[in-house]
Design a protein around this motif. Structure first.
Motif, PDB file in Angstrom:
ATOM      1  N   MET A   1      34.958  50.066  62.773  1.00 26.82           N
ATOM      2  CA  MET A   1      33.518  50.226  62.874  1.00 26.82           C
ATOM      3  C   MET A   1      32.832  49.177  62.005  1.00 26.82           C
ATOM      4  SD  MET A   1      31.231  51.988  64.232  1.00 26.82           S
ATOM      5  CE  MET A   1      29.517  52.241  64.085  1.00 26.82           C
ATOM      6  N   ALA A   2      31.786  48.588  62.512  1.00 27.48           N
ATOM      7  CA  ALA A   2      31.048  47.561  61.788  1.00 27.48           C
ATOM      8  C   ALA A   2      30.228  48.190  60.665  1.00 27.48           C
ATOM      9  CB  ALA A   2      30.129  46.820  62.749  1.00 27.48           C
ATOM     10  N   THR A   3      29.924  47.395  59.662  1.00 27.92           N
ATOM     11  CA  THR A   3      29.109  47.877  58.562  1.00 27.92           C
ATOM     12  C   THR A   3      27.657  48.034  59.013  1.00 27.92           C
ATOM     13  OG1 THR A   3      28.592  45.669  57.777  1.00 27.92           O
ATOM     14  CG2 THR A   3      30.599  46.708  56.891  1.00 27.92           C
ATOM     15  N   PHE A   4      26.890  48.745  58.211  1.00 27.83           N
ATOM     16  CA  PHE A   4      25.488  48.965  58.552  1.00 27.83           C
ATOM     17  C   PHE A   4      24.737  47.641  58.644  1.00 27.83           C
ATOM     18  CE2 PHE A   4      21.071  49.692  57.242  1.00 27.83           C
ATOM     19  CZ  PHE A   4      20.677  50.502  58.299  1.00 27.83           C
ATOM     20  N   GLY A   5      25.025  46.704  57.731  1.00 25.25           N
ATOM     21  CA  GLY A   5      24.354  45.403  57.753  1.00 25.25           C
ATOM     22  C   GLY A   5      24.643  44.625  59.023  1.00 25.25           C
ATOM     23  N   THR A   6      25.892  44.656  59.462  1.00 22.56           N
ATOM     24  CA  THR A   6      26.259  43.952  60.694  1.00 22.56           C
ATOM     25  C   THR A   6      25.572  44.583  61.895  1.00 22.56           C
ATOM     26  OG1 THR A   6      28.389  43.381  59.746  1.00 22.56           O
ATOM     27  CG2 THR A   6      28.185  43.210  62.131  1.00 22.56           C
ATOM     28  N   LEU A   7      25.543  45.893  61.936  1.00 22.91           N
ATOM     29  CA  LEU A   7      24.868  46.572  63.046  1.00 22.91           C
ATOM     30  C   LEU A   7      23.372  46.280  63.050  1.00 22.91           C
ATOM     31  CD1 LEU A   7      26.703  50.013  63.007  1.00 22.91           C
ATOM     32  CD2 LEU A   7      27.012  48.137  64.624  1.00 22.91           C
ATOM     33  N   LEU A   8      22.747  46.254  61.876  1.00 22.09           N
ATOM     34  CA  LEU A   8      21.320  45.946  61.780  1.00 22.09           C
ATOM     35  C   LEU A   8      21.052  44.505  62.222  1.00 22.09           C
ATOM     36  CD1 LEU A   8      18.538  46.977  60.929  1.00 22.09           C
ATOM     37  CD2 LEU A   8      19.027  46.126  58.624  1.00 22.09           C
TER      38      LEU A   8
END
Length: 118
Positions: A1-8
């Motif tokens: 799962m990607a990090t929150f920063g990458t998803l944002l």
């Protein structure tokens, strides 16, 4: 799962280019920074992030070797389908006699003679 920063970052600045048969999604920047030579490209893995799960056609695109993802359909008959590296898993390929495979191997044939300096 990607990090929150990458998803944002993906949500705000990414453009979906495509997906592979494994379900990984590939993105590029919608409006690249003019100060940078080329647009960023990245992958969001389906499941565990493991670089060996990226097929060759997408690997070439991610590393700016190809402008567009290569056509996975145009394969030679001798090419095997891509699969992730199984090293360290239960599906790892082990040579005969490996300790992890039980340590048993066929006995030596007796035709081996070691070199000895004169």
């Amino acid at each position: 799962m990607a990090t929150f920063g990458t998803l944002l970052f993906t949500w705000t600045r990414g453009r979906l280019v495509g997906t592979d048969p494994d379900g990984n999604r590939y993105y590029t920047e919608r409006a690249p920074d003019p100060a940078r030579r080329r647009a960023r490209r990245w992958v969001i893995y389906r499941g565990k992030a493991e670089a060996s799960r990226v097929p060759p056609e997408w690997h070439a695109w991610l590393h700016h070797t190809a402008e567009a993802p290569l056509n996975a359909v145009a394969r030679w008959p001798w090419q095997k389908p891509h699969r992730a590296n199984p090293t360290g898993t239960a599906r790892a390929e082990l040579p005969p006699g490996a300790d992890a495979a039980g340590g048993q191997r066929e006995p030596a044939t007796g035709d081996y003679q070691p070199w000895r300096p004169a």
